[in-house]
Every structure is written in C-alpha cells, then in structure tokens.
Design a protein around this motif. Structure first.
Motif, mmCIF file in Angstrom:
data_model
loop_
_atom_site.group_PDB
_atom_site.id
_atom_site.type_symbol
_atom_site.label_atom_id
_atom_site.label_comp_id
_atom_site.label_asym_id
_atom_site.label_seq_id
_atom_site.Cartn_x
_atom_site.Cartn_y
_atom_site.Cartn_z
ATOM 1 N N SER A 97 0.851 -1.200 0.000
ATOM 2 C CA SER A 97 0.000 0.000 0.000
ATOM 3 C C SER A 97 0.879 1.240 0.000
ATOM 4 O O SER A 97 1.811 1.341 0.794
ATOM 5 N N LYS A 110 1.005 5.740 -1.186
ATOM 6 C CA LYS A 110 0.328 6.983 -1.559
ATOM 7 C C LYS A 110 1.039 7.552 -2.790
ATOM 8 O O LYS A 110 2.233 7.300 -2.995
ATOM 9 N N PRO A 152 -2.950 7.062 -8.713
ATOM 10 C CA PRO A 152 -3.705 6.041 -8.000
ATOM 11 C C PRO A 152 -4.021 4.844 -8.898
ATOM 12 O O PRO A 152 -4.148 4.975 -10.112
ATOM 13 N N LYS A 181 -4.354 0.109 -8.847
ATOM 14 C CA LYS A 181 -3.791 -1.171 -8.416
ATOM 15 C C LYS A 181 -2.870 -1.627 -9.537
ATOM 16 O O LYS A 181 -3.326 -1.918 -10.641
ATOM 17 N N ASP A 241 -0.916 -1.206 -4.401
ATOM 18 C CA ASP A 241 -2.161 -0.428 -4.302
ATOM 19 C C ASP A 241 -1.823 1.003 -3.941
ATOM 20 O O ASP A 241 -1.357 1.277 -2.825
ATOM 21 N N VAL A 242 -2.031 1.918 -4.892
ATOM 22 C CA VAL A 242 -1.674 3.324 -4.695
ATOM 23 C C VAL A 242 -2.947 4.147 -4.508
ATOM 24 O O VAL A 242 -3.844 4.107 -5.344
ATOM 25 N N ASN A 243 -3.008 4.887 -3.409
ATOM 26 C CA ASN A 243 -4.162 5.776 -3.127
ATOM 27 C C ASN A 243 -3.717 7.221 -3.165
ATOM 28 O O ASN A 243 -2.606 7.558 -2.934
#
Length: 125
Positions: free
Chosen positions: A25, A27, A92, A94, A123-125
């Motif tokens: 995970s 950012k 953002p 996946k 997984d980039v948010n």
C-alpha cells in the motif's frame, strides 16, 4: 500454459505465491525500493511493474552511481543476480508487479483469483 514435466510449478515472492503475496500500500508520490533476487538455478524472470517505469539503482549488491542508473519497465533477473529498483507511485490504481513468463504467474498451471506465482499488487491511493 501447460508445462508437462516442467518443474518447479510454483514460483514465489517473499516465500508466497499469488494470491497469498502481500499487497504493498502506497500513496501517490511515495518511492518504493524493490530487490529482485534470482534464487532459482535455471530460470530467468523478466520482472515488470505496471504504472510507470522504475530506476535500476543497484546490481549484484553494488549501488550504481547516479550517472550509471537507468530507467526500465522490465528487467531480466537471472540465476544468482540481484537488482535494486526504485519505483515511484505516479497515480492512484492497483498496479501489478509480475514476471512476464506466463507459466511463472500460475500455481501449478492454474490461475487463482486472476493469477498466481510471481505476481504482487501495489495499491496506490
């Protein structure tokens, strides 16, 4: 991709085959260091990351000077080789980290939840 008599039939990242591999995970803007290690004695793994290129920062344990580093989106990892790559989360989504040999992304020639073997999700948010 059937590989009758082809062994090994399970490939792992950090000792796990997808879908059991850990999801990373991140950012947007964060930098990820990945160390690819060719621990098999016969296979070459063309390792690839979706979502943007990476910078090759070290080869076989030797950090490359800034002017010797290069950008790639796939790198062939042979037996005994090690590569440190730096991948920046640009947007953002996946993103898959995986081997580009189809048989290496299955578990004994079977896909589980869309893949297997040398597959991991970033997984980039």
């Amino acid at each position: 991709m059937p590989m009758d008599g082809g062994f090994p039939n399970f490939f792992t990242i950090n000792g796990k085959s997808y879908p059991a591999t850990d999801t990373i995970s991140m950012k947007v803007g964060q930098l990820l260091k990945i160390r690819f290690v060719g621990s098999n004695t016969t296979a070459i793994h063309p390792m690839h990351i979706h979502g943007g290129p990476f910078e090759v920062a070290a080869v076989d344990g030797v950090t490359l000077p800034q002017n010797a580093r290069y950008t790639a989106d796939t790198i062939n990892v042979g037996p005994g080789q090690r590569f440190d790559v730096l991948w920046r989360a640009l947007r953002p989504g996946k993103w898959l980290l995986h081997c580009h040999i189809p048989h290496h992304t299955t578990n004994n020639n079977v896909e589980e939840k869309g893949g297997g073997g040398l597959t991991m999700i970033i997984d980039v948010n």
